[in-house]
Scaffold this motif. Sequence first.
Motif, PDB file in Angstrom:
ATOM      1  N   ARG A   1      23.851  11.571 -14.338  1.00 51.34           N
ATOM      2  CA  ARG A   1      23.586  12.946 -14.163  1.00 51.34           C
ATOM      3  C   ARG A   1      21.939  13.017 -14.325  1.00 51.34           C
ATOM      4  O   ARG A   1      22.204  14.373 -15.761  1.00 51.34           O
TER       5      ARG A   1
ATOM      6  N   TYR B   1      26.405  21.895 -22.415  1.00 45.43           N
ATOM      7  CA  TYR B   1      26.798  20.817 -22.048  1.00 45.43           C
ATOM      8  C   TYR B   1      28.531  21.814 -20.941  1.00 45.43           C
ATOM      9  O   TYR B   1      28.778  21.656 -20.107  1.00 45.43           O
TER      10      TYR B   1
ATOM     11  N   TYR C   1      37.511   8.105 -16.916  1.00 48.10           N
ATOM     12  CA  TYR C   1      36.109   9.141 -15.255  1.00 48.10           C
ATOM     13  C   TYR C   1      37.103   8.687 -13.343  1.00 48.10           C
ATOM     14  O   TYR C   1      36.729   8.299 -12.984  1.00 48.10           O
TER      15      TYR C   1
ATOM     16  N   HIS D   1      40.323  12.695 -20.277  1.00 41.59           N
ATOM     17  CA  HIS D   1      39.320  13.057 -20.658  1.00 41.59           C
ATOM     18  C   HIS D   1      39.192  14.272 -20.427  1.00 41.59           C
ATOM     19  O   HIS D   1      38.195  14.929 -21.166  1.00 41.59           O
TER      20      HIS D   1
ATOM     21  N   PHE E   1      40.404  14.218 -25.461  1.00 45.65           N
ATOM     22  CA  PHE E   1      39.191  15.035 -25.118  1.00 45.65           C
ATOM     23  C   PHE E   1      40.247  16.291 -26.218  1.00 45.65           C
ATOM     24  O   PHE E   1      40.472  17.216 -24.827  1.00 45.65           O
TER      25      PHE E   1
ATOM     26  N   HIS F   1      38.595  12.548 -29.642  1.00 47.18           N
ATOM     27  CA  HIS F   1      37.109  13.433 -29.243  1.00 47.18           C
ATOM     28  C   HIS F   1      37.739  14.274 -30.424  1.00 47.18           C
ATOM     29  O   HIS F   1      38.856  15.292 -29.738  1.00 47.18           O
TER      30      HIS F   1
ATOM     31  N   GLU G   1      33.665  18.584 -31.207  1.00 46.46           N
ATOM     32  CA  GLU G   1      32.385  18.350 -30.867  1.00 46.46           C
ATOM     33  C   GLU G   1      32.273  19.683 -30.480  1.00 46.46           C
ATOM     34  O   GLU G   1      31.155  19.954 -31.544  1.00 46.46           O
TER      35      GLU G   1
ATOM     36  N   HIS H   1      32.961  12.459 -32.763  1.00 47.31           N
ATOM     37  CA  HIS H   1      32.236  13.679 -33.008  1.00 47.31           C
ATOM     38  C   HIS H   1      32.398  14.337 -34.403  1.00 47.31           C
ATOM     39  O   HIS H   1      30.808  14.842 -35.361  1.00 47.31           O
TER      40      HIS H   1
ATOM     41  N   ASP I   1      28.094   6.639 -28.096  1.00 45.68           N
ATOM     42  CA  ASP I   1      29.010   7.173 -27.346  1.00 45.68           C
ATOM     43  C   ASP I   1      28.383   7.616 -26.376  1.00 45.68           C
ATOM     44  O   ASP I   1      28.291   8.127 -24.951  1.00 45.68           O
TER      45      ASP I   1
ATOM     46  N   SER J   1      26.037  13.203 -21.954  1.00 40.71           N
ATOM     47  CA  SER J   1      26.188  13.838 -22.473  1.00 40.71           C
ATOM     48  C   SER J   1      25.360  13.279 -23.952  1.00 40.71           C
ATOM     49  O   SER J   1      24.566  13.582 -24.717  1.00 40.71           O
TER      50      SER J   1
HETATM   51  O1  NIG Z   1      32.546  12.438 -25.901  1.00 38.78           O
HETATM   52  N1  NIG Z   1      33.192  14.739 -24.491  1.00 38.78           N
HETATM   53  C1  NIG Z   1      33.773  14.288 -24.175  1.00 38.78           C
HETATM   54  N2  NIG Z   1      33.396  13.105 -23.610  1.00 38.78           N
HETATM   55  C2  NIG Z   1      32.050  12.076 -23.762  1.00 38.78           C
HETATM   56  C3  NIG Z   1      31.359  13.018 -22.757  1.00 38.78           C
HETATM   57  C4  NIG Z   1      31.352  12.307 -20.887  1.00 38.78           C
HETATM   58  C5  NIG Z   1      30.348  12.815 -20.304  1.00 38.78           C
HETATM   59  O2  NIG Z   1      29.411  13.460 -20.484  1.00 38.78           O
HETATM   60  O3  NIG Z   1      30.723  11.820 -19.164  1.00 38.78           O
HETATM   61  C6  NIG Z   1      31.271  12.464 -25.366  1.00 38.78           C
HETATM   62  O4  NIG Z   1      30.711  12.953 -24.968  1.00 38.78           O
END
Ligand code: NIG
Length: 417
Positions: A93, A106, A156, A189, A226, A254, A257, A277, A328, A333
Motif C-alpha cells: 500500500r 488512516y 487479511y 481484523h 480490532f 488491538h 489505538e 497499541h 506490528d 499502518s
Molecule cells: O495493528 N489496527 C488494525 N490493524 C493493523 C493495521 C493493519 C493494516 O493497516 O493493514 C495495526 O495497525
Amino acid sequence: MKAADNLFIKNIAQLVTCRGQQARHGAAAMNDLGVIDGPAAIIARNGIITYAGPMSGVKPEDTVGCHELDATGRCVLPGFVDSHTHLVFGGYREDEFQWRLKGDSYMSIMERGGGIASTMKATRKASFEELAASAQIHLKAMADMGVTTVEAKSGYGMELETELRQLEVARYLDGIQPLDIYSTFMGAHDRPAEYKGRESEFIELICNEMLPEVTKHGLAECCDIFTEKGVFDHEQTRRMLTAAKEAGLKVKMHADEIVPFGGAELAAELGCLSADHLLQISDKGIEALANSNTVATLLPCTAFSLKEQYAPARKMIDAGCAVALASDLNPGSCFSASIPLMIALATIYMNMTCEEAVTALTINGAAAIGRAGSVGSIEAGKLADFAMLRYPSYKFLSYHFGMNLVEHTVKRGVIIK
Ligand code: NIG
Ligand code: FE
C-alpha cells in the motif's frame, strides 16, 4: 523437529539474563536486567540452556561436543520476541503511505475502502507460495536484527479459505526456517464491505464457521480482534473472545489505538494475554492493566508511521503495567519490523529507559504470547535463543541508535546469523 545444537559461548563481556518466567511489572522490575558481568558463559545442549553464569563455573567436561563461540568484548542478550505482527499478507500500500504523508488519515482511507480492505483483496488473490515468499523475506530480516520468536496474525482474508491459507503459511514457515512462529487468528481484523453496519452478523460468522475450522486444524494458539470505534465494539469483542476462549485459544486485542474506547479495561476483564497499541489509553485503562496479568504491548513504529502521539509508556510503567514492545509489521499502518528504530523511539520519545526497552522486547514480549516459561530470558531450561551484539554493553542499543548491532543470532543453539 526443529534443528537444535550444542553450543558453548565463552568470554562474554556482559550477559543480560532478563531471568524470570513471567512478565515484569513496573519500573523496578523492568529496570532489573539480571546482568552478569563478564567473563561469563552459556552452555546449551540440544537447543536448551544448561548453564548461564560466570566462566569460572564452567568445567572442561561441561562443554564436550559443543560448538564454541568466543564473545570477548561482546554483550549477549535473550533473542528478541516480536509479539505482534501481521506477517502474512498479499500486496503493498505504498500509495496510501504517500497520501498519509500529505495529511490523509488512516481511518479516512479505511472508510473509503482502502486500508485493510485493500490488503484483503490482494491477500485473497495471492497464492500460498506468494504469501510464503514475501513473509520469508521479513523473517530473514528479523533474524538479522536478533529476533528469534515472532507472532503472526491472520486477518487479511475475512473469509474462511483465505484466513486458513494465511495460518497454513505461518505453520509452513514455522517448519522450514529457524524462527519460532506463534499463530494468532484475527478473522475480526475488519469486516468485508458487505458486512458494514452488520458487524454482529460478521462476528457470528467468524464464531460459527471460521473459528471451529481454525481450532479443528490446530492452526492458531490465540485470537485477536480490532476493537475500535467504527470497527468492532465491546459487545462484539466480548462475544468473539469468549467463543475463542471456549474453543481453547488464548486471547488478545488491538485496543485504544485511534480513539479512547475502554479497550484496555475490557482486555483486563477478559483475561487477555495482551492489549496492544494503547495510544489513547485512559487512566482507568492504565489502572486496569496494572492490576491484571495482561501485558501492555506498545507498537512505537506504528505511531511513528501514522504520525500519531506515542503511547504513554512512562506513565504505564510507573503505574505498574508490564510493557512489551513489538513491531506490528503490516503493509499499511507500519511497514517496518525494525528493532533498532523501535528501541530508538521507545527510549528517545517514549521516555523508556534502555533497560525497560530490553525487558519489553524479551521477557515481557514472551509473556505477551504466553511463552515466558520457554523463551525471553537466558537461564537453564529455556530455549538457547540469543542476540550477540558487536559491543560490550546492552546500553549501545539505545546509544548507537538506528543501527543493527547484532553480530550473531542464535536459535535453539544454532548460529543462524
Ligand atoms: O495493528 N489496527 C488494525 N490493524 C493493523 C493495521 C493493519 C493494516 O493497516 O493493514 C495495526 O495497525
Ligand atoms: Fe496490529
